[in-house]
Design a protein around this motif. Structure first.
Motif, PDB file in Angstrom:
ATOM      1  N   HIS A 252      51.992 -46.237   2.407  1.00  0.00           N
ATOM      2  CA  HIS A 252      50.816 -46.452   3.372  1.00  0.00           C
ATOM      3  C   HIS A 252      50.392 -45.036   3.814  1.00  0.00           C
ATOM      4  O   HIS A 252      51.195 -44.054   3.940  1.00  0.00           O
ATOM      5  N   LYS A 253      49.300 -44.766   4.011  1.00  0.00           N
ATOM      6  CA  LYS A 253      48.737 -43.515   4.719  1.00  0.00           C
ATOM      7  C   LYS A 253      49.596 -43.392   6.188  1.00  0.00           C
ATOM      8  O   LYS A 253      49.418 -44.306   6.900  1.00  0.00           O
ATOM      9  N   LYS A 254      49.964 -42.237   6.390  1.00  0.00           N
ATOM     10  CA  LYS A 254      50.862 -41.888   7.675  1.00  0.00           C
ATOM     11  C   LYS A 254      49.857 -41.769   8.751  1.00  0.00           C
ATOM     12  O   LYS A 254      48.693 -41.069   8.609  1.00  0.00           O
ATOM     13  N   ILE A 255      50.166 -42.463   9.805  1.00  0.00           N
ATOM     14  CA  ILE A 255      49.230 -42.120  11.206  1.00  0.00           C
ATOM     15  C   ILE A 255      50.085 -41.333  11.958  1.00  0.00           C
ATOM     16  O   ILE A 255      51.299 -41.527  12.306  1.00  0.00           O
ATOM     17  N   VAL A 258      52.484 -42.011  15.469  1.00  0.00           N
ATOM     18  CA  VAL A 258      52.832 -43.402  15.707  1.00  0.00           C
ATOM     19  C   VAL A 258      54.164 -43.453  14.632  1.00  0.00           C
ATOM     20  O   VAL A 258      54.508 -42.909  13.764  1.00  0.00           O
ATOM     21  N   SER A 259      55.210 -44.059  15.405  1.00  0.00           N
ATOM     22  CA  SER A 259      56.657 -44.566  14.757  1.00  0.00           C
ATOM     23  C   SER A 259      57.085 -45.716  15.113  1.00  0.00           C
ATOM     24  O   SER A 259      56.299 -46.608  16.112  1.00  0.00           O
ATOM     25  N   GLN A 264      62.006 -51.605  20.033  1.00  0.00           N
ATOM     26  CA  GLN A 264      60.638 -51.651  20.622  1.00  0.00           C
ATOM     27  C   GLN A 264      59.668 -51.757  19.730  1.00  0.00           C
ATOM     28  O   GLN A 264      58.341 -51.997  20.376  1.00  0.00           O
ATOM     29  N   GLY A 265      59.877 -51.611  18.306  1.00  0.00           N
ATOM     30  CA  GLY A 265      58.639 -52.038  17.566  1.00  0.00           C
ATOM     31  C   GLY A 265      57.884 -50.646  17.421  1.00  0.00           C
ATOM     32  O   GLY A 265      58.387 -49.680  17.195  1.00  0.00           O
ATOM     33  N   LYS A 266      56.479 -50.915  17.541  1.00  0.00           N
ATOM     34  CA  LYS A 266      55.765 -49.888  17.067  1.00  0.00           C
ATOM     35  C   LYS A 266      55.601 -49.068  18.346  1.00  0.00           C
ATOM     36  O   LYS A 266      55.078 -49.549  19.409  1.00  0.00           O
ATOM     37  N   LEU A 267      55.782 -47.779  18.109  1.00  0.00           N
ATOM     38  CA  LEU A 267      55.621 -46.852  19.420  1.00  0.00           C
ATOM     39  C   LEU A 267      54.386 -45.855  18.834  1.00  0.00           C
ATOM     40  O   LEU A 267      54.264 -45.137  17.865  1.00  0.00           O
TER      41      LEU A 267
END
Length: 314
Positions: A252-255, A258-259, A264-267
């Motif tokens: 996937h294209k890196k955003i 965003v980690s 905690q899930g998506k940060l």
């Protein structure tokens, strides 16, 4: 070495694309073969296995005298048939005085022999010998349950290997979602001893139980047989590691900023510039600004000097 085919027309190209590796593989096809000498029991076993796996199975009825899976050099013809039919599971039947009613079940990796297990068939009962309501007969395309009963499947190495091979042979195509209406049969494998397994095929009958969950009964519809484990050959460690590799999903294209965290899930990080509140332009409609203007106006009116007319009157 087998010759690598190059597509000469569109039809050949479509066939090669079907056999190309994929991230999510479809169901494995089964190849059924027989040796130079077979018995009536063994021919019936092969035909009924083919009947249960008709959608994903190919059967050759011609005798093959050059196939000896456990001997060096006797695997060439088997690997050729696997390459020709694109089958990754095979069942080879043969009989002899030393090993009567012998079945060799094996798997291939990259059309080369991966592992083998040899079993003898005893106490075989064909599907025609069972009497049951024909409405309970499994329909084409239905998914089966597979039950392994017995501690020997977890403690004996031969039965552990047999369990893996039977799962590959009987489960069919791997799917994510199931329709409960298509679950109408079950394979029951019972470990009787350290080298003997009883296999039977049953239909599921749903009956009233007084609750929303129906009561399930098993109706034996065949075939049933005993497997006596004779020989088995596990893959070597290097081949096992190569076969167990899994391809990563599509990149996937890196955003930016965003980690992902396991807890905690998506940060995400948000960068806010320095705010200079003193230079900010406030709107004229602000109540606070109006109040300040009224107070300043009153203050200026009290501090204004007296006009000329007021001086003359005084």
């Amino acid at each position: 070495m087998l010759k690598v085919k190059t597509p000469k027309n569109r039809r050949v190209q479509r066939e090669l694309e079907k056999r190309a590796p994929r991230l999510v593989e479809k169901g494995k096809k089964t190849l059924l073969l027989q040796g130079t000498k077979t018995s009536n029991v063994l021919n019936t076993v092969l035909s009924e296995i083919y009947h249960l796996k008709r959608d994903n199975a190919i059967r050759y009825t011609r005798k093959n005298d050059s196939i000896r899976p456990f001997e060096s050099g006797g695997e060439t013809s088997l690997e050729f048939f696997s390459m020709k039919t694109d089958c990754s599971i095979f069942v080879f039947g043969s009989t002899s005085k030393k090993r009567p009613d012998n079945l060799v079940i094996g798997r291939t990796y990259d059309h080369h022999i991966y592992d083998l297990i040899e079993v003898g068939v005893e106490n075989f009962k064909r599907m025609d010998s069972f009497t049951y309501d024909k409405k309970l007969a499994p329909q084409a395309g239905s998914k089966p349950f597979i039950v392994f009963s017995g501690e020997a499947f977890e403690s004996v190495d031969e039965l552990k290997h047999l369990k893996e091979v039977l799962l590959e042979l009987l489960r069919g195509e791997v799917v994510d979602n199931l329709n409960l209406a298509g679950l109408g049969r079950v394979y029951v494998c019972t470990a009787i001893s350290s080298n003997r397994v009883f296999l039977t095929h049953c239909a599921l009958r749903l009956k009233k139980s007084g609750t929303t969950v129906p009561r399930i009964e098993l109706v034996e519809i065949g075939p049933s047989m005993d497997f006596v484990v004779r020989r088995h050959r596990l893959p070597n460690e290097s081949l096992r590691k190569e076969a167990m590799k899994t391809a990563k999903d599509k990149t996937h294209k890196k955003i930016k900023n965003v980690s992902k965290d396991a807890l905690q899930g998506k940060l995400g990080k948000i960068y806010v510039p320095d705010q200079k509140l003193g230079e900010m332009v406030l709107p004229n409609k602000s109540k606070g600004v109006k109040r300040e203007r009224r107070e300043a106006k009153k203050k200026n009116s009290t501090n204004e000097p007296a006009s000329k007319k007021q001086k003359e009157d005084s």
